[in-house]
Design a protein around this motif. Structure first.
Motif, PDB file in Angstrom:
ATOM      1  N   GLN A  91       0.828  -1.184   0.006  1.00 14.12           N
ATOM      2  CA  GLN A  91      -0.012   0.163  -0.020  1.00 14.12           C
ATOM      3  C   GLN A  91       0.999   1.201   0.074  1.00 14.12           C
ATOM      4  O   GLN A  91       0.677   2.217  -0.887  1.00 14.12           O
ATOM      5  CB  GLN A  91      -0.838   0.111   1.365  1.00 14.12           C
ATOM      6  N   ASP A  92       1.911   1.384   1.052  1.00 18.71           N
ATOM      7  CA  ASP A  92       2.942   2.482   0.984  1.00 18.71           C
ATOM      8  C   ASP A  92       3.395   2.626  -0.349  1.00 18.71           C
ATOM      9  O   ASP A  92       3.371   3.685  -1.000  1.00 18.71           O
ATOM     10  CB  ASP A  92       3.751   2.279   2.002  1.00 18.71           C
ATOM     11  N   ASP A  93       4.213   1.488  -1.068  1.00 21.54           N
ATOM     12  CA  ASP A  93       4.759   1.696  -2.221  1.00 21.54           C
ATOM     13  C   ASP A  93       3.757   2.261  -3.445  1.00 21.54           C
ATOM     14  O   ASP A  93       4.319   3.116  -4.174  1.00 21.54           O
ATOM     15  CB  ASP A  93       5.045   0.246  -2.486  1.00 21.54           C
ATOM     16  N   HIS A  94       2.595   1.611  -3.514  1.00 28.76           N
ATOM     17  CA  HIS A  94       1.801   1.849  -4.713  1.00 28.76           C
ATOM     18  C   HIS A  94       1.099   3.078  -4.677  1.00 28.76           C
ATOM     19  O   HIS A  94       0.903   3.922  -5.507  1.00 28.76           O
ATOM     20  CB  HIS A  94       1.000   0.759  -4.898  1.00 28.76           C
ATOM     21  N   VAL A  95       0.746   3.440  -3.311  1.00 26.73           N
ATOM     22  CA  VAL A  95      -0.170   4.855  -3.150  1.00 26.73           C
ATOM     23  C   VAL A  95       0.886   6.023  -3.297  1.00 26.73           C
ATOM     24  O   VAL A  95       0.558   7.023  -4.056  1.00 26.73           O
ATOM     25  CB  VAL A  95      -0.979   4.599  -2.071  1.00 26.73           C
ATOM     26  N   ALA A  96       2.283   5.887  -2.675  1.00 26.30           N
ATOM     27  CA  ALA A  96       2.940   6.967  -2.756  1.00 26.30           C
ATOM     28  C   ALA A  96       3.461   7.087  -4.348  1.00 26.30           C
ATOM     29  O   ALA A  96       3.618   8.352  -4.858  1.00 26.30           O
ATOM     30  CB  ALA A  96       4.211   6.477  -2.111  1.00 26.30           C
ATOM     31  N   ASP A  97       3.730   5.985  -5.071  1.00 23.50           N
ATOM     32  CA  ASP A  97       4.157   6.182  -6.625  1.00 23.50           C
ATOM     33  C   ASP A  97       2.923   6.739  -7.050  1.00 23.50           C
ATOM     34  O   ASP A  97       3.205   7.777  -7.929  1.00 23.50           O
ATOM     35  CB  ASP A  97       4.649   4.626  -6.996  1.00 23.50           C
ATOM     36  N   ALA A  98       1.571   6.235  -6.991  1.00 25.53           N
ATOM     37  CA  ALA A  98       0.656   6.725  -7.847  1.00 25.53           C
ATOM     38  C   ALA A  98       0.329   8.425  -7.435  1.00 25.53           C
ATOM     39  O   ALA A  98      -0.212   8.909  -8.666  1.00 25.53           O
ATOM     40  CB  ALA A  98      -0.571   6.035  -7.701  1.00 25.53           C
ATOM     41  N   PHE A  99       0.606   8.820  -6.484  1.00 24.87           N
ATOM     42  CA  PHE A  99       0.187  10.116  -6.105  1.00 24.87           C
ATOM     43  C   PHE A  99       1.573  10.892  -5.942  1.00 24.87           C
ATOM     44  O   PHE A  99       1.433  12.472  -5.421  1.00 24.87           O
ATOM     45  CB  PHE A  99      -0.593  10.303  -4.721  1.00 24.87           C
ATOM     46  N   GLY A 100       2.728  10.521  -6.419  1.00 21.66           N
ATOM     47  CA  GLY A 100       3.898  11.404  -6.354  1.00 21.66           C
ATOM     48  C   GLY A 100       4.305  11.848  -4.870  1.00 21.66           C
ATOM     49  O   GLY A 100       4.762  12.858  -4.704  1.00 21.66           O
ATOM     50  N   LEU A 101       4.327  10.834  -3.803  1.00 28.45           N
ATOM     51  CA  LEU A 101       4.380  11.075  -2.585  1.00 28.45           C
ATOM     52  C   LEU A 101       5.707  10.181  -2.229  1.00 28.45           C
ATOM     53  O   LEU A 101       5.943   9.280  -2.825  1.00 28.45           O
ATOM     54  CB  LEU A 101       3.319  10.631  -1.834  1.00 28.45           C
ATOM     55  N   ASP A 102       6.299  10.486  -1.087  1.00 27.57           N
ATOM     56  CA  ASP A 102       7.277   9.783  -0.469  1.00 27.57           C
ATOM     57  C   ASP A 102       6.830   8.606   0.043  1.00 27.57           C
ATOM     58  O   ASP A 102       5.756   8.697   0.779  1.00 27.57           O
ATOM     59  CB  ASP A 102       8.301  10.606   0.355  1.00 27.57           C
ATOM     60  N   GLN A 103       7.412   7.537   0.277  1.00 25.13           N
ATOM     61  CA  GLN A 103       6.963   6.296   0.965  1.00 25.13           C
ATOM     62  C   GLN A 103       7.206   6.583   2.447  1.00 25.13           C
ATOM     63  O   GLN A 103       8.175   7.150   3.100  1.00 25.13           O
ATOM     64  CB  GLN A 103       7.890   4.959   0.587  1.00 25.13           C
ATOM     65  N   VAL A 104       6.111   6.296   3.216  1.00 27.63           N
ATOM     66  CA  VAL A 104       6.205   6.253   4.486  1.00 27.63           C
ATOM     67  C   VAL A 104       7.278   5.612   5.377  1.00 27.63           C
ATOM     68  O   VAL A 104       7.967   5.869   6.380  1.00 27.63           O
ATOM     69  CB  VAL A 104       4.725   5.999   5.241  1.00 27.63           C
ATOM     70  N   TRP A 105       7.581   4.556   4.619  1.00 30.36           N
ATOM     71  CA  TRP A 105       8.613   3.555   5.270  1.00 30.36           C
ATOM     72  C   TRP A 105      10.008   4.122   5.281  1.00 30.36           C
ATOM     73  O   TRP A 105      10.506   4.171   6.110  1.00 30.36           O
ATOM     74  CB  TRP A 105       8.655   2.497   4.039  1.00 30.36           C
ATOM     75  N   LEU A 106      10.230   4.997   4.323  1.00 30.98           N
ATOM     76  CA  LEU A 106      11.507   5.812   4.445  1.00 30.98           C
ATOM     77  C   LEU A 106      11.174   7.251   5.108  1.00 30.98           C
ATOM     78  O   LEU A 106      12.130   7.583   5.976  1.00 30.98           O
ATOM     79  CB  LEU A 106      11.937   6.083   3.046  1.00 30.98           C
ATOM     80  N   SER A 107      10.221   7.995   4.753  1.00 25.47           N
ATOM     81  CA  SER A 107      10.125   9.183   5.250  1.00 25.47           C
ATOM     82  C   SER A 107       9.857   9.328   6.806  1.00 25.47           C
ATOM     83  O   SER A 107      10.365  10.106   7.562  1.00 25.47           O
ATOM     84  CB  SER A 107       9.067  10.155   4.379  1.00 25.47           C
ATOM     85  N   GLY A 108       9.239   8.042   7.473  1.00 24.53           N
ATOM     86  CA  GLY A 108       8.950   8.239   8.651  1.00 24.53           C
ATOM     87  C   GLY A 108       9.952   7.377   9.457  1.00 24.53           C
ATOM     88  O   GLY A 108       9.601   6.972  10.535  1.00 24.53           O
TER      89      GLY A 108
END
Length: 171
Positions: free
Chosen positions: A52-69
């Motif tokens: 979910q993190d990877d795909h949603v971040a990619d689709a919306f041009g966001l940073d992955q929470v896994w890395l940013s958090g």
């Protein structure tokens, strides 16, 4: 009801089920594998959250929470930074070990909040935007969001089943 409201409702169901699948399990229960090559509750919940993190971040041009958090550091799994668990064999599954249900739900809740923020920003026309040209036909945002929703629900159902097996074996 608008399409984004349906998606928000669907992703809310995932959050409820993630919490139900892990709450009250100790580290042994979270990390137990019902069979030698089976996935643990911890791996299943980690994996669905990473997808979910990877795909949603990619689709919306966001940073992955896994890395940013800095969840990658908190988990300390020794896997590649962008690993989502896709294609994991038994050895990689074994690396996904956690000390608490709170770590899993904390990460999931952070991803869920980012997902909800992205979903709340949607207009109906946004769902037709192409987000992945590597498929034929190309994947729209709407199709990607439903795909992630489906995949997450399947994995959280597997986590609930694995939980039942682990608890049954322990009693």
């Amino acid at each position: 009801m608008h399409a984004k409201d349906i998606l928000i409702e669907g992703y809310g169901r995932i959050q409820e089920e993630v919490h139900a699948a892990v709450e009250g399990l100790d580290p042994d229960g979270l990390n137990a594998r019902p069979a030698d090559d089976a996935n643990s509750v911890a791996w299943l919940v980690w994996h669905l959250t990473r997808v979910q993190d990877d795909h949603v971040a990619d689709a919306f041009g966001l940073d992955q929470v896994w890395l940013s958090g800095e969840w990658e550091k908190r988990f300390g799994l020794g896997l590649p930074r962008h690993d989502t668990g896709y294609g994991h064999g038994s050895a990689e599954v074994a690396k996904v070990r956690v000390d608490s249900a709170g770590l899993l739900t904390g990460y999931y809740d952070a991803v869920h909040e980012q997902t909800l923020g992205a979903l709340r920003s949607l207009a109906a026309k946004d769902l037709e935007r192409i987000v992945d040209e590597n498929w034929d036909p190309p994947v729209t945002l709407g199709a990607r969001l439903v795909s992630v929703l489906s995949d997450d629900l399947q994995h959280v159902g597997q986590a609930a089943y694995a939980r039942g097996l682990v608890q049954s074996a322990a009693s």
